[in-house]
Each structure stands twice: as structure tokens, then as C-alpha cells.
Design a protein around this motif. Structure first.
Motif, short mmCIF file in Angstrom:
data_model
loop_
_atom_site.label_atom_id
_atom_site.label_comp_id
_atom_site.label_asym_id
_atom_site.label_seq_id
_atom_site.Cartn_x
_atom_site.Cartn_y
_atom_site.Cartn_z
N LEU A 1 24.81 30.49 34.46
CA LEU A 1 24.59 30.67 35.90
C LEU A 1 25.78 30.08 36.65
O LEU A 1 25.96 28.85 36.69
CB LEU A 1 23.29 29.99 36.32
N GLY A 2 26.59 30.94 37.24
CA GLY A 2 27.85 30.51 37.84
C GLY A 2 27.73 30.15 39.32
O GLY A 2 27.32 30.97 40.14
N ASP A 3 28.12 28.91 39.62
CA ASP A 3 28.29 28.51 41.03
C ASP A 3 29.78 28.71 41.32
O ASP A 3 30.56 27.75 41.43
CB ASP A 3 27.87 27.05 41.22
N GLU B 1 34.17 48.27 27.50
CA GLU B 1 34.39 48.71 26.11
C GLU B 1 35.85 48.58 25.69
O GLU B 1 36.15 48.32 24.53
CB GLU B 1 33.91 50.15 25.95
N ARG B 2 36.77 48.80 26.63
CA ARG B 2 38.19 48.66 26.29
C ARG B 2 38.49 47.22 25.87
O ARG B 2 39.19 46.96 24.90
CB ARG B 2 39.04 49.07 27.50
N GLY B 3 37.94 46.27 26.61
CA GLY B 3 38.12 44.85 26.26
C GLY B 3 37.46 44.55 24.92
O GLY B 3 38.02 43.82 24.09
N PRO C 1 40.84 26.84 28.78
CA PRO C 1 41.90 27.82 28.45
C PRO C 1 41.69 29.18 29.13
O PRO C 1 42.66 29.90 29.36
CB PRO C 1 41.78 27.95 26.93
N ARG C 2 40.45 29.52 29.47
CA ARG C 2 40.18 30.82 30.12
C ARG C 2 40.01 30.64 31.63
O ARG C 2 40.88 31.02 32.41
CB ARG C 2 38.92 31.46 29.48
N ASP C 3 38.93 30.00 32.05
CA ASP C 3 38.67 29.86 33.49
C ASP C 3 39.74 28.97 34.11
O ASP C 3 40.18 29.20 35.25
CB ASP C 3 37.29 29.21 33.69
N ASN D 1 35.69 45.97 40.18
CA ASN D 1 35.93 47.32 40.71
C ASN D 1 34.74 48.25 40.45
O ASN D 1 34.90 49.44 40.18
CB ASN D 1 37.21 47.90 40.09
N ARG D 2 33.55 47.69 40.52
CA ARG D 2 32.31 48.44 40.28
C ARG D 2 31.30 48.06 41.36
O ARG D 2 31.34 46.95 41.90
CB ARG D 2 31.69 48.09 38.92
N THR D 3 30.32 48.96 41.63
CA THR D 3 29.21 48.56 42.49
C THR D 3 28.30 47.65 41.67
O THR D 3 28.45 47.52 40.44
CB THR D 3 28.39 49.78 42.95
C1 HMG Z 1 36.88 45.56 34.75
C2 HMG Z 1 38.26 46.12 35.10
C3 HMG Z 1 39.05 46.38 33.85
C4 HMG Z 1 38.04 47.42 35.86
O1 HMG Z 1 39.27 47.84 36.41
P1 HMG Z 1 39.52 49.39 36.70
O2 HMG Z 1 40.83 49.48 37.39
O3 HMG Z 1 38.32 49.94 37.41
O4 HMG Z 1 39.63 49.97 35.24
P2 HMG Z 1 39.25 51.41 34.69
O5 HMG Z 1 38.00 51.28 33.88
O6 HMG Z 1 39.26 52.41 35.81
O7 HMG Z 1 40.49 51.74 33.73
C5 HMG Z 1 41.80 51.89 34.30
C6 HMG Z 1 42.84 51.63 33.24
O8 HMG Z 1 42.75 50.27 32.82
C7 HMG Z 1 42.61 50.22 31.40
N1 HMG Z 1 41.68 49.13 31.08
C8 HMG Z 1 40.39 49.05 31.47
N2 HMG Z 1 39.85 47.92 30.97
C9 HMG Z 1 40.81 47.31 30.27
C10 HMG Z 1 40.79 46.12 29.50
N3 HMG Z 1 39.68 45.36 29.36
N4 HMG Z 1 41.93 45.75 28.90
C11 HMG Z 1 43.05 46.50 29.02
N5 HMG Z 1 43.11 47.67 29.73
C12 HMG Z 1 41.99 48.05 30.34
C13 HMG Z 1 41.99 51.56 31.02
O9 HMG Z 1 42.24 51.82 29.66
C14 HMG Z 1 42.69 52.48 31.97
O10 HMG Z 1 44.01 52.70 31.47
P3 HMG Z 1 44.71 54.16 31.68
O11 HMG Z 1 43.79 55.13 31.04
O12 HMG Z 1 44.79 54.30 33.16
O13 HMG Z 1 46.02 53.94 31.02
C15 HMG Z 1 39.03 45.13 36.02
O14 HMG Z 1 38.33 45.01 37.22
C16 HMG Z 1 39.21 43.76 35.42
O15 HMG Z 1 39.92 43.59 34.45
N6 HMG Z 1 38.55 42.70 36.01
C17 HMG Z 1 38.61 41.35 35.49
C18 HMG Z 1 38.65 40.34 36.58
C19 HMG Z 1 38.60 38.95 36.01
O16 HMG Z 1 38.97 38.71 34.87
N7 HMG Z 1 38.12 37.96 36.81
C20 HMG Z 1 38.02 36.61 36.38
C21 HMG Z 1 36.90 36.37 35.40
S1 HMG Z 1 35.28 36.23 36.15
C22 HMG Z 1 35.16 34.55 36.57
O17 HMG Z 1 36.12 33.84 36.50
C23 HMG Z 1 33.81 33.98 36.93
C24 HMG Z 1 33.18 33.16 35.79
C25 HMG Z 1 32.91 34.05 34.56
O18 HMG Z 1 34.03 32.11 35.36
C26 HMG Z 1 31.82 32.57 36.22
C27 HMG Z 1 31.78 32.00 37.65
O19 HMG Z 1 32.51 31.03 37.96
O20 HMG Z 1 31.03 32.56 38.45
#
Ligand code: HMG
Length: 306
Positions: A180-182, A88-90, A19-21, A118-120
Motif C-alpha cells: 500500500l503506497g503512500d 508483458e513487454r517488461g 536500488p529501484r525506488d 499512460n493508461r486509464t
Molecule cells: C507502462 C508504459 C511502458 C506504457 O507506456 P506506453 O508509451 O503507453 O507504451 P506502449 O505499450 O504504447 O508501447 C510503446 C512502445 O514502448 C515499448 N515498451 C512498452 N513497454 C515496455 C517495457 N516494459 N520495456 C521496454 N519497452 C517497452 C513497446 O514495445 C513499444 O515499442 P515500439 O513498438 O513502439 O517500438 C510506461 O508508461 C512506463 O514504462 N511507465 C513506468 C513508469 C514508472 O516506472 N514509474 C515509477 C515506478 S511506480 C512508483 O515508483 C510507485 C511505487 C511502486 O514505488 C509505489 C508508491 O510509492 O506508490
């Protein structure tokens, strides 16, 4: 009862991420009622952990923008299901709903930390640190993922010591388990064994590790077998093999839950999952998504599972 061969574990926990990935990567938005039904069916099929959704920025992952609605739709039963939170917002959004399990997700590489968060590389830990601390204070369990453990589409090979350094930093923040994600599915069995051994040498035992394989190169089951031999007992998988990461385009579907269940059953390893029920669920979801499941086991059994 069959006794598992070759000193393999007697029981494995399947951590379902469909449901997520699985859904985060779909182009067409899946209605919230369909997602809720998907989660309910997976729970009913005996999957002990079902990761429901992500409280990420809705602009970053539009498919999961309905996370709060989904959890409301699931009601009390949803409170026990883990959700992804990047910051923290999440976490605040998860706390508002009284959820009990969250997962943070870090990167072993600089490039993917930037593209996905969006981070180092270092900034990601600064973002996670207060998130995990507050989650723990609130009594939540925290899982941590580390991505790009076996290779990165922009940086190429990823050193084992780099992955161990990133993973131990995430655990040291207070996570109970490290997955550990591949991410792009390039791992091979020998590499898996070497990585698990390197974590052991760093003091991280198999009881704190989970494996998260994608099947891009068809190696996910071989990698799972190698990890079982090393004593890993938690495996992430996605019903029907759905999945991928929207910020790593070369990522394809996860190891299919059905393929994993089929292999574990054959090995005499207890998993508690009703294979026919998962196949029926994946077949039903494939109908909603308008394309067949990539899972070999789903394709083989879908005619008989109904
Ligand atoms: C991390 C951020 C939020 C940084 O994104 P950002 O643009 O740097 O956010 P920010 O911290 O600068 O905040 C900007 C605005 O976004 C809002 N905001 C900030 N955070 C949130 C939040 N949580 N929920 C709702 N709103 C949020 C925050 O409140 C603010 O609102 P404003 O003040 O401008 O009105 C963004 O990069 C992001 O959401 N990334 C997620 C990407 C993602 O989901 N990728 C897929 C999952 S990872 C994966 O699939 C791999 C895994 C896990 O399965 C394992 C593997 O296979 O390796």
C-alpha cells in the motif's frame, strides 16, 4: 531476547527498495557497477528482499534503462531479487533473464494511472491481467503495488473504499502480496489504521499486505508504528531514505531503512539487518550521489559506521 511490547509482531520483513525506488528518481545516471555494488552490499547487510530495478520503458525512467545490464552483472544472485514490470513487454525482458520475482504497480486514482502508466484506471488492469497470468504460469511470484493510497497530488483526498477496490482487483489477478503506497507521504497514523481495517473487512488479512511509506511530512515512522499495531509485518524502506517517483513530483524520499531498523530494534522486533552495514552503504552511496542522506539515523551514525 527482548519481547516486543504492546502485542507487536515478533518479526518484521524489510523489503528494501533503494536500488529501484531510490535510484529511479536521481538526475545523474549512476553507473551500473555502482548499482550492482549497492545491491550486493544491501544483501550482505542482511536485507531479506532487495528490489533491484525496473523493466519499464527506458524513455519513461532513463535512470533504470540499464536494468538488463544490472541483472547480468549480478548474475545468479540477482535471479532471486524482485524487479518491477508494468506490462508483458517488461515481463518478457525479466523472463529472458530467468528472474523469479516481479512486481506490478497500479494506481488507486485515474490521474496517476494516466501519468505513470499512460493508461486509464480500468486499462491498467487490462495491461496487468495477462502480465500476471503469464508470470504465474512461468512459476514467478508476483507482488502488486497500489499507489496514491492516502492522497493524490492532482485529485486530493483518495477514498478508502477506492483504494480497497483497486487493491483487491490487483490481488485477484494473482498477486501474492499488496504493498500500500503512500506515494506522496501524506498518510497519518489514524488513516493507516482505517485502511488496514477496511482491507480486513474486505477479506484481505495483514499477512497479504505490506506498507510503503514516504517521509514527506515526517510521519513515516509513526505510520509504521500504527501499522505494526494492526499486525502488518512487511515494510518497504529505502537505504538512506533515497527515493521518490518521477511521475509524482511531490513525492520525496522513502522511509529510510536505517530509521526503520533503529525503531524495530528498540521495540525488540527481530529484523535480521546489520544497521552499521546499511549506514556504511548509504554513506558510500551518498558519496556517489554527491549529497548527504536525509535519514536522521544515517546522519547520527555515519561518523561511527565508517
Ligand atoms: C507502462 C508504459 C511502458 C506504457 O507506456 P506506453 O508509451 O503507453 O507504451 P506502449 O505499450 O504504447 O508501447 C510503446 C512502445 O514502448 C515499448 N515498451 C512498452 N513497454 C515496455 C517495457 N516494459 N520495456 C521496454 N519497452 C517497452 C513497446 O514495445 C513499444 O515499442 P515500439 O513498438 O513502439 O517500438 C510506461 O508508461 C512506463 O514504462 N511507465 C513506468 C513508469 C514508472 O516506472 N514509474 C515509477 C515506478 S511506480 C512508483 O515508483 C510507485 C511505487 C511502486 O514505488 C509505489 C508508491 O510509492 O506508490
Amino acid at each position: 531476547m527482548t519481547v516486543p511490547a504492546d502485542g507487536l509482531p515478533a518479526h518484521v520483513t524489510i523489503y528494501e527498495v533503494g536500488p529501484r525506488d531510490g535510484l529511479q528518481n536521481e538526475q545523474a545516471i549512476v553507473p551500473v557497477e555502482v548499482k550492482a555494488e549497492f545491491v550486493r552490499r544491501l544483501v550482505a547487510a542482511g536485507l531479506p528482499v532487495v528490489e533491484a530495478t525496473s523493466f519499464v520503458h527506458p524513455r519513461w525512467v532513463p535512470q533504470l534503462a540499464d536494468a538488463a545490464e544490472l541483472m547480468a552483472e549480478l548474475g545468479e544472485a540477482g535471479r532471486h531479487l524482485p524487479v518491477l514490470v508494468p506490462n508483458e513487454r517488461g515481463l518478457d525482458r525479466a523472463l529472458e533473464l530467468g528472474l523469479e520475482h516481479v512486481a506490478i504497480f497500479g494506481s488507486a486514482t485515474e490521474t496517476f494511472a494516466s501519468k505513470n502508466l499512460n493508461r486509464t484506471f480500468d486499462e491498467q488492469f487490462a495491461m496487468f491481467e495477462p502480465t500476471v497470468a503469464r508470470a504465474r504460469e512461468a512459476g514467478m511470484d508476483v507482488r502488486a503495488y497500489v499507489s496514491m493510497c492516502f492522497g493524490d497530488p492532482w485529485e486530493g483526498a483518495v477514498g478508502i473504499e477506492q483504494v480497497v477496490a483497486a487493491g483487491t482487483r490487483l490481488l485477484d489477478l494473482g498477486a501474492s502480496q499488496l504493498s500500500l503506497g503512500d506515494t506522496i507521504g501524506v498518510a497519518t497514523a489514524g488513516h493507516v489504521k482505517a485502511l488496514v481495517a477496511a482491507f480486513a473487512a474486505a477479506g484481505v488479512g495483514t499477512d497479504r499486505l505490506a506498507m510503503h511509506f514516504h517521509d514527506t511530512y515526517g510521519q513515516a515512522l509513526a505510520n509504521t508504528y500504527a501499522a505494526l499495531q494492526e499486525g502488518i509485518t512487511t515494510f518497504d524502506a529505502s537505504a538512506g531514505g533515497l527515493g521518490g517517483c518521477p511521475y509524482a513530483r511531490s513525492a520525496t524520499g522513502n522511509l529510510a531503512t536505517e530509521d526503520l531498523v533503529w525503531m524495530l530494534t528498540g521495540l525488540g522486533i527481530d529484523h535480521g539487518v546489520d544497521l552499521d552495514a546499511v549506514v556504511a552503504t548509504s554513506t558510500w552511496m551518498a558519496g556517489h550521489l554527491g549529497r548527504p542522506s536525509p535519514s536522521a539515523v544515517v546522519r547520527a551514525l555515519s561518523g561511527s559506521a565508517g
